[in-house]
Design an enzyme around this catalytic site. Sequence first.
Site, PDB file in Angstrom:
ATOM      1  CE  LYS A 154     -33.455 -52.741 -18.711  1.00 24.44           C
ATOM      2  NZ  LYS A 154     -32.781 -53.956 -19.217  1.00 24.44           N
ATOM      3  CG  MET A 184     -38.608 -54.702 -30.179  1.00 28.47           C
ATOM      4  SD  MET A 184     -38.039 -56.389 -30.544  1.00 28.47           S
ATOM      5  CE  MET A 184     -38.918 -56.719 -32.066  1.00 28.47           C
ATOM      6  NE  ARG A 185     -37.413 -49.876 -23.672  1.00 27.90           N
ATOM      7  CZ  ARG A 185     -36.733 -48.755 -23.528  1.00 27.90           C
ATOM      8  NH1 ARG A 185     -35.595 -48.750 -22.883  1.00 27.90           N
ATOM      9  NH2 ARG A 185     -37.209 -47.633 -24.029  1.00 27.90           N
ATOM     10  CG  HIS A 195     -36.700 -64.564 -31.750  1.00 31.63           C
ATOM     11  ND1 HIS A 195     -36.415 -63.210 -31.651  1.00 31.63           N
ATOM     12  CD2 HIS A 195     -35.790 -65.078 -32.607  1.00 31.63           C
ATOM     13  CE1 HIS A 195     -35.371 -62.939 -32.409  1.00 31.63           C
ATOM     14  NE2 HIS A 195     -34.974 -64.053 -32.998  1.00 31.63           N
TER      15      HIS A 195
HETATM   16  C1  GAR Z   1     -42.751 -60.441 -34.069  1.00 31.00           C
HETATM   17  O1  GAR Z   1     -42.270 -60.954 -35.286  1.00 31.00           O
HETATM   18  C2  GAR Z   1     -42.003 -61.047 -32.904  1.00 31.00           C
HETATM   19  O2  GAR Z   1     -41.651 -62.384 -33.105  1.00 31.00           O
HETATM   20  C3  GAR Z   1     -40.770 -60.172 -32.855  1.00 31.00           C
HETATM   21  O3  GAR Z   1     -41.292 -58.886 -33.040  1.00 31.00           O
HETATM   22  C4  GAR Z   1     -42.398 -58.955 -33.936  1.00 31.00           C
HETATM   23  C5  GAR Z   1     -43.536 -58.150 -33.361  1.00 31.00           C
HETATM   24  O4  GAR Z   1     -44.574 -58.059 -34.298  1.00 31.00           O
HETATM   25  N1  GAR Z   1     -40.052 -60.314 -31.638  1.00 31.00           N
HETATM   26  C6  GAR Z   1     -38.707 -60.265 -31.584  1.00 31.00           C
HETATM   27  O5  GAR Z   1     -38.008 -60.026 -32.540  1.00 31.00           O
HETATM   28  C7  GAR Z   1     -38.123 -60.534 -30.218  1.00 31.00           C
HETATM   29  N2  GAR Z   1     -36.717 -60.565 -30.272  1.00 31.00           N
HETATM   30  P1  GAR Z   1     -46.019 -57.607 -33.836  1.00 31.00           P
HETATM   31  O6  GAR Z   1     -45.825 -56.304 -33.047  1.00 31.00           O
HETATM   32  O7  GAR Z   1     -46.774 -57.392 -35.094  1.00 31.00           O
HETATM   33  O8  GAR Z   1     -46.606 -58.683 -32.954  1.00 31.00           O
END
Ligand code: GAR
Length: 201
Positions: A63, A88-89, A107
Amino acid sequence: MTNMAILLSGRGSNMLALAQRCAQGDLEAKICFVASDKKDAYGIMMAKSLGLKTLLLPYEEGKEQAEKVLDEKLQSDSVDWIVLAGFMRMLSPTFVGKYEKRIVNIHPSLLPSFPGTQAIKDAFEYGVKVTGVTVHLVDEKMDHGPILSQREVRICDEDTLESLEEKIHAIEHDLYWQTLKNLFAGRFKMKGRRMTIEGPY
Ligand code: GAR
């Protein structure tokens, strides 16, 4: 013009929605680069096809090294805002401290309910009647920090997980650029724990 960097791990639909708003002039910002921890992320392929600069963060080297590479690029490109779009990190407390109140996240739930990587599924399976989308500043905890905006989505009896996902993503693609527009214009002010917005929303 505000300089932003977008970080993603997956399909990149939020990145695409933001890039379109920048191209149309609705969001007056430049996407300096799109970075990912995953070299085969669909969002990175899409960013390349849009002609955006991309950066692979070498998390396989740890990291600290990945964040060093990111930090150097942020500085060399004079980035004002780090925009997380499905990244997602967890960023380290040191990194978050350095860029305090300059990192923003979206989120797919009404935080503080259902943090984590599968919030839509978690809310659907829990059986809540209302869920939604949150845009917030990032602190050192997961999916946590001062809330900038939220929009609710009702879960109807006819909804499936797929139909709920569709509804949530449609809201995300609308809410994120509008919130960023206000944020970049300096319209959010902190009042106690609450972020308030000056003027019409
Ligand atoms: C989205 O729904 C975002 O809100 C979520 O990942 C997805 C990415 O979609 N984020 C989380 O869950 C953060 N904890 P995308 O790659 O199509 O933008």
